[in-house]
Design a protein around this motif. Structure first.
Motif, PDB file in Angstrom:
ATOM      1  N   LYS A 124       0.824  -1.210   0.000  1.00 12.77           N
ATOM      2  CA  LYS A 124       0.000   0.000   0.000  1.00 12.77           C
ATOM      3  C   LYS A 124       0.860   1.262   0.000  1.00 12.77           C
ATOM      4  N   SER A 125       2.004   1.228   0.677  1.00 11.12           N
ATOM      5  CA  SER A 125       2.852   2.414   0.767  1.00 11.12           C
ATOM      6  C   SER A 125       3.991   2.419  -0.251  1.00 11.12           C
ATOM      7  N   ALA A 126       4.006   1.452  -1.146  1.00 17.16           N
ATOM      8  CA  ALA A 126       5.126   1.308  -2.082  1.00 17.16           C
ATOM      9  C   ALA A 126       5.375   2.565  -2.901  1.00 17.16           C
ATOM     10  N   HIS A 127       4.333   3.277  -3.268  1.00 18.39           N
ATOM     11  CA  HIS A 127       4.465   4.493  -4.070  1.00 18.39           C
ATOM     12  C   HIS A 127       3.953   5.695  -3.284  1.00 18.39           C
ATOM     13  N   GLY A 128       4.212   5.696  -1.988  1.00 16.49           N
ATOM     14  CA  GLY A 128       3.729   6.760  -1.111  1.00 16.49           C
ATOM     15  C   GLY A 128       4.628   7.980  -1.092  1.00 16.49           C
ATOM     16  N   ARG A 129       4.463   8.779  -0.061  1.00 24.07           N
ATOM     17  CA  ARG A 129       5.149  10.073   0.039  1.00 24.07           C
ATOM     18  C   ARG A 129       6.666   9.962   0.026  1.00 24.07           C
ATOM     19  N   ARG A 130       7.214   8.998   0.754  1.00 26.20           N
ATOM     20  CA  ARG A 130       8.681   8.845   0.774  1.00 26.20           C
ATOM     21  C   ARG A 130       9.211   8.509  -0.616  1.00 26.20           C
ATOM     22  N   PHE A 131       8.516   7.623  -1.288  1.00 24.69           N
ATOM     23  CA  PHE A 131       8.898   7.223  -2.637  1.00 24.69           C
ATOM     24  C   PHE A 131       8.859   8.428  -3.574  1.00 24.69           C
ATOM     25  N   ILE A 132       7.768   9.190  -3.528  1.00 26.12           N
ATOM     26  CA  ILE A 132       7.607  10.354  -4.406  1.00 26.12           C
ATOM     27  C   ILE A 132       8.659  11.415  -4.099  1.00 26.12           C
ATOM     28  N   LYS A 133       8.941  11.624  -2.828  1.00 23.99           N
ATOM     29  CA  LYS A 133       9.964  12.599  -2.445  1.00 23.99           C
ATOM     30  C   LYS A 133      11.321  12.222  -3.040  1.00 23.99           C
ATOM     31  N   GLU A 134      11.657  10.952  -2.976  1.00 25.76           N
ATOM     32  CA  GLU A 134      12.933  10.480  -3.520  1.00 25.76           C
ATOM     33  C   GLU A 134      12.944  10.569  -5.050  1.00 25.76           C
ATOM     34  N   LEU A 135      11.825  10.239  -5.700  1.00 25.66           N
ATOM     35  CA  LEU A 135      11.730  10.403  -7.162  1.00 25.66           C
ATOM     36  C   LEU A 135      11.984  11.860  -7.540  1.00 25.66           C
ATOM     37  N   ARG A 136      11.337  12.780  -6.821  1.00 29.87           N
ATOM     38  CA  ARG A 136      11.514  14.215  -7.105  1.00 29.87           C
ATOM     39  C   ARG A 136      12.977  14.641  -6.949  1.00 29.87           C
ATOM     40  N   ARG A 137      13.630  14.148  -5.901  1.00 32.08           N
ATOM     41  CA  ARG A 137      15.025  14.509  -5.665  1.00 32.08           C
ATOM     42  C   ARG A 137      15.888  14.108  -6.860  1.00 32.08           C
ATOM     43  N   ILE A 138      15.667  12.910  -7.354  1.00 31.32           N
ATOM     44  CA  ILE A 138      16.484  12.427  -8.465  1.00 31.32           C
ATOM     45  C   ILE A 138      16.111  13.129  -9.767  1.00 31.32           C
ATOM     46  N   ALA A 139      14.838  13.409  -9.968  1.00 32.24           N
ATOM     47  CA  ALA A 139      14.410  14.148 -11.161  1.00 32.24           C
ATOM     48  C   ALA A 139      15.054  15.536 -11.185  1.00 32.24           C
ATOM     49  N   ARG A 140      15.128  16.187 -10.031  1.00 31.46           N
ATOM     50  CA  ARG A 140      15.769  17.510  -9.951  1.00 31.46           C
ATOM     51  C   ARG A 140      17.265  17.446 -10.247  1.00 31.46           C
ATOM     52  N   ARG A 141      17.855  16.285 -10.092  1.00 28.84           N
ATOM     53  CA  ARG A 141      19.287  16.097 -10.363  1.00 28.84           C
ATOM     54  C   ARG A 141      19.548  15.816 -11.849  1.00 28.84           C
ATOM     55  N   GLY A 142      18.525  16.005 -12.672  1.00 25.93           N
ATOM     56  CA  GLY A 142      18.712  15.872 -14.115  1.00 25.93           C
ATOM     57  C   GLY A 142      18.107  14.645 -14.750  1.00 25.93           C
ATOM     58  N   GLU A 143      17.475  13.800 -13.967  1.00 28.09           N
ATOM     59  CA  GLU A 143      16.848  12.590 -14.527  1.00 28.09           C
ATOM     60  C   GLU A 143      15.420  12.919 -14.960  1.00 28.09           C
ATOM     61  N   GLU A 144      15.324  13.615 -16.086  1.00 29.46           N
ATOM     62  CA  GLU A 144      14.019  14.075 -16.570  1.00 29.46           C
ATOM     63  C   GLU A 144      13.072  12.930 -16.890  1.00 29.46           C
ATOM     64  N   CYS A 145      13.600  11.743 -17.128  1.00 33.40           N
ATOM     65  CA  CYS A 145      12.757  10.583 -17.419  1.00 33.40           C
ATOM     66  C   CYS A 145      11.822  10.277 -16.248  1.00 33.40           C
ATOM     67  N   LEU A 146      12.120  10.787 -15.057  1.00 32.22           N
ATOM     68  CA  LEU A 146      11.289  10.514 -13.881  1.00 32.22           C
ATOM     69  C   LEU A 146      10.175  11.530 -13.684  1.00 32.22           C
ATOM     70  N   ASN A 147      10.153  12.605 -14.460  1.00 31.51           N
ATOM     71  CA  ASN A 147       9.114  13.627 -14.265  1.00 31.51           C
ATOM     72  C   ASN A 147       7.705  13.067 -14.449  1.00 31.51           C
ATOM     73  N   SER A 148       7.516  12.212 -15.443  1.00 37.16           N
ATOM     74  CA  SER A 148       6.183  11.622 -15.645  1.00 37.16           C
ATOM     75  C   SER A 148       5.843  10.682 -14.496  1.00 37.16           C
ATOM     76  N   GLU A 149       6.843  10.000 -13.947  1.00 30.32           N
ATOM     77  CA  GLU A 149       6.619   9.127 -12.791  1.00 30.32           C
ATOM     78  C   GLU A 149       6.169   9.956 -11.583  1.00 30.32           C
ATOM     79  N   VAL A 150       6.847  11.071 -11.353  1.00 26.57           N
ATOM     80  CA  VAL A 150       6.491  11.949 -10.231  1.00 26.57           C
ATOM     81  C   VAL A 150       5.047  12.401 -10.381  1.00 26.57           C
ATOM     82  N   ARG A 151       4.686  12.888 -11.568  1.00 26.22           N
ATOM     83  CA  ARG A 151       3.307  13.359 -11.787  1.00 26.22           C
ATOM     84  C   ARG A 151       2.298  12.240 -11.565  1.00 26.22           C
ATOM     85  N   PHE A 152       2.578  11.062 -12.118  1.00 32.50           N
ATOM     86  CA  PHE A 152       1.653   9.937 -12.008  1.00 32.50           C
ATOM     87  C   PHE A 152       1.434   9.529 -10.559  1.00 32.50           C
ATOM     88  N   TYR A 153       2.508   9.325  -9.810  1.00 29.52           N
ATOM     89  CA  TYR A 153       2.371   8.842  -8.442  1.00 29.52           C
ATOM     90  C   TYR A 153       1.931   9.937  -7.487  1.00 29.52           C
TER      91      TYR A 153
END
Length: 146
Positions: A104-133
């Motif tokens: 249930k928590s697999a794609h929760g707040r901690r996961f999204i926060k970490e996705l955002r951190r990596i997306a901000r570091r230049g991994e633009e491929c994760l932007n759609s993942e951030v929006r989706f989750y």
């Protein structure tokens, strides 16, 4: 791409975004055939959480085995491989630093926060993942506009 190349990509991304913590914590990478093309599992370990893209499994994170498994067909698709591998590495990072998660928590707040951190570091491929989750992680009151 060969399995040794997959190891090199895993090492590169681990060093770049996680300061080598995943490998230090015993995480490994492997590839295999995860579905036959009809959206069903070929095999699902009880200790795995599936990453589903377009109704197919492309990556698994197995916490007890400390193993990330990506579908071998991604080895020929560098951008998709990078996105799926980073997604699974974020799961591994969250589990390593904050303990195992429940499905249930697999794609929760901690996961999204970490996705955002990596997306901000230049991994633009994760932007759609951030929006989706992030859409699914909003509290009900925010979704309804109240």
């Amino acid at each position: 791409m060969q399995a040794t190349d997959l190891d090199a990509v895993f090492k590169l991304l681990d060093d770049l975004h996680f300061n080598g913590r995943l490998r230090e914590s015993g995480w490994k990478i492997a590839s295999g055939l995860l579905h036959r093309g009809n959206g069903r599992f070929v095999r699902c370990e009880p200790d795995s959480y599936a990453y589903v893209l377009h109704k197919r499994i492309w990556g698994l994170t197995m916490p007890k085995a400390r193993m990330i498994l990506v579908d071998s067909r991604l080895l020929a698709e560098a951008p998709a491989l990078r996105m799926v591998l980073l997604h699974e590495m974020v799961h591994a990072q969250v589990m390593t630093t904050q303990g195992n998660r429940t499905p249930k928590s697999a794609h929760g707040r901690r996961f999204i926060k970490e996705l955002r951190r990596i997306a901000r570091r230049g991994e633009e491929c994760l932007n759609s993942e951030v929006r989706f989750y992030a859409k699914g992680a909003r509290p009900a009151a925010r979704r309804s506009g109240t």
